[in-house]
Design a protein around this motif. Structure first.
Motif, PDB file in Angstrom:
ATOM      1  N   GLN A   1      44.557  53.055  53.896  1.00 28.47           N
ATOM      2  CA  GLN A   1      45.745  52.282  53.556  1.00 28.47           C
ATOM      3  C   GLN A   1      45.521  50.771  53.512  1.00 28.47           C
ATOM      4  OE1 GLN A   1      48.820  53.400  56.281  1.00 28.47           O
ATOM      5  NE2 GLN A   1      48.950  55.509  55.539  1.00 28.47           N
ATOM      6  N   VAL A   2      44.424  50.282  54.073  1.00 28.14           N
ATOM      7  CA  VAL A   2      44.236  48.832  54.170  1.00 28.14           C
ATOM      8  C   VAL A   2      43.138  48.380  53.216  1.00 28.14           C
ATOM      9  CG1 VAL A   2      43.639  46.899  55.673  1.00 28.14           C
ATOM     10  CG2 VAL A   2      44.964  48.837  56.573  1.00 28.14           C
ATOM     11  N   THR A   3      43.465  47.495  52.317  1.00 28.95           N
ATOM     12  CA  THR A   3      42.504  46.861  51.423  1.00 28.95           C
ATOM     13  C   THR A   3      42.617  45.352  51.621  1.00 28.95           C
ATOM     14  OG1 THR A   3      42.742  48.635  49.787  1.00 28.95           O
ATOM     15  CG2 THR A   3      41.775  46.552  49.030  1.00 28.95           C
ATOM     16  N   PHE A   4      41.476  44.681  51.751  1.00 34.26           N
ATOM     17  CA  PHE A   4      41.544  43.244  52.011  1.00 34.26           C
ATOM     18  C   PHE A   4      40.392  42.537  51.294  1.00 34.26           C
ATOM     19  CE2 PHE A   4      38.892  45.116  55.260  1.00 34.26           C
ATOM     20  CZ  PHE A   4      37.861  44.207  55.461  1.00 34.26           C
ATOM     21  N   LEU A   5      40.560  41.219  51.146  1.00 33.33           N
ATOM     22  CA  LEU A   5      39.579  40.371  50.483  1.00 33.33           C
ATOM     23  C   LEU A   5      38.871  39.519  51.529  1.00 33.33           C
ATOM     24  CD1 LEU A   5      38.452  39.298  47.718  1.00 33.33           C
ATOM     25  CD2 LEU A   5      40.232  37.535  47.851  1.00 33.33           C
ATOM     26  N   THR A   6      37.522  39.589  51.558  1.00 31.34           N
ATOM     27  CA  THR A   6      36.759  38.812  52.530  1.00 31.34           C
ATOM     28  C   THR A   6      36.708  37.351  52.111  1.00 31.34           C
ATOM     29  OG1 THR A   6      34.648  39.170  51.401  1.00 31.34           O
ATOM     30  CG2 THR A   6      35.330  40.823  53.022  1.00 31.34           C
ATOM     31  N   ALA A   7      36.242  36.498  53.022  1.00 30.69           N
ATOM     32  CA  ALA A   7      36.108  35.070  52.727  1.00 30.69           C
ATOM     33  C   ALA A   7      35.035  34.850  51.664  1.00 30.69           C
ATOM     34  CB  ALA A   7      35.729  34.319  54.002  1.00 30.69           C
TER      35      ALA A   7
ATOM     36  N   ARG B   1      37.757  48.045  51.804  1.00 25.12           N
ATOM     37  CA  ARG B   1      38.800  49.006  52.162  1.00 25.12           C
ATOM     38  C   ARG B   1      38.553  49.481  53.588  1.00 25.12           C
ATOM     39  NH1 ARG B   1      42.580  51.555  49.276  1.00 25.12           N
ATOM     40  NH2 ARG B   1      43.421  53.534  50.039  1.00 25.12           N
ATOM     41  N   LEU B   2      39.606  49.459  54.377  1.00 27.30           N
ATOM     42  CA  LEU B   2      39.556  49.929  55.752  1.00 27.30           C
ATOM     43  C   LEU B   2      40.472  51.143  55.873  1.00 27.30           C
ATOM     44  CD1 LEU B   2      38.579  49.465  58.685  1.00 27.30           C
ATOM     45  CD2 LEU B   2      40.580  47.993  59.007  1.00 27.30           C
TER      46      LEU B   2
END
Length: 296
Positions: free
Chosen positions: A18-24, A14-15
């Motif tokens: 508002q930003v949630t992302f999946l790493t490689a 989570r950044l």
């Protein structure tokens, strides 16, 4: 119990708010059981196609990861079911070795020593062997010595000579106690009582004698396996892999039946439950090498 190339799932990060992302996804070498517990994807090397084995490590190797470059080099050198590509192995070993990876330097030296993918050049082999151990002067000797690359042969080595009696001296304590050399461990295996193969005589007794010499004469912490099954050997290796760190030292002694591959470039240890003409019930030298590589 065998080590596999495991592709772990990416991490959910989570950044800000508002930003949630999946790493490689992340490759690593671990046991099949650990990979499963962590939700990873793996294919055992002895069942993998060339493309599948490379898929795990090639992206990270292209990004400059030295371990991944070394693994890609080893995949190419060993062939994994196809003809070995020594020129490709040399390319990846060189990238990792020039970046300071010791095992890649040893492997590159071996290619030069044997003339695999490169012109046979004992002087170059000696240079890379010396770089692997951190020697500052990498000028090769006038007559380079025999290979320093570990070879896991099925032959039974001779027992080491017993240590000389201790010398009583008023000299200061040995320098070793001031150095961070780690602990000395040994895995000693001796197999006599085979279930489907001819019985041997003396392997188990020899292993016990080797263990006694290492323990009493040299201070090793010794694990002894006599008449060991395939599971016994792999479980002991996996236990050592988890317990030892990069400062520890490991010696492995094996006495028992062995089998060479038809091309003579690889071989197997035969546990007591190994079956004739059934390599799946044996232990490949490559599998032992994988365990040792994962310990550093």
């Amino acid at each position: 119990m065998l080590l596999v190339d495991c592709l772990l799932p990416g991490q959910i990060r989570r950044l800000g708010r508002q930003v949630t992302f999946l790493t490689a996804r992340r490759p690593m070498k671990t046991s099949a059981r650990d990979c499963e517990i962590r939700g990873g994807e793996y294919v055992a090397w002895d069942r993998a196609s060339y493309a599948t084995a490379l898929k795990v490590w090639l992206p990270l190797a292209n990004e400059g990861d030295r371990d991944a470059q070394t693994y890609v080099g080893e995949i190419n050198e060993k062939g994994l079911g196809v003809a070995p590509n020594y020129s490709e192995a040399e390319k990846w070993y060189r990238r990792a070795a020039e970046a300071g990876h010791p095992r890649a330097a040893v492997n590159l030296g071996y290619l030069y020593e044997q003339g695999l993918g490169v012109p046979k050049d004992p002087a170059q082999a000696a240079i890379w062997y010396r770089k692997a151990v951190g020697a500052k002067d990498v000028t090769p000797p006038a007559e380079p010595t025999a290979s320093v690359r570990p070879t896991l042969a099925p032959a039974v080595p001779a027992l080491p000579a017993p240590p000389p009696p201790p010398q009583v001296s008023a000299a200061p304590a040995p320098v070793r106690q001031h150095l961070a050399l780690g602990k000395y461990h040994a895995l000693v295996i001796g197999n006599d009582d085979y279930r489907s193969l001819p019985r041997l005589g003396g392997a188990a007794d020899g292993a016990r004698e080797v263990a006694r010499i290492l323990r009493d004469g040299y201070g090793f912490q010794v694990t002894v396996l006599t008449n060991a099954s395939r599971y016994d050997v792999l479980a002991a290796l996996n236990d050592l892999r988890q317990r030892l760190d990069d400062k520890d030292n490991l010696l492995i002694y094996y006495a028992g039946h062995g089998q060479s591959a038809p091309d003579g470039r690889s071989g197997y240890w035969l546990p007591v439950d190994g079956e004739p003409d059934q390599p799946a019930s044996w232990i490949a030298n490559a599998a032992i090498t994988e365990f040792l590589s994962a310990m550093n």
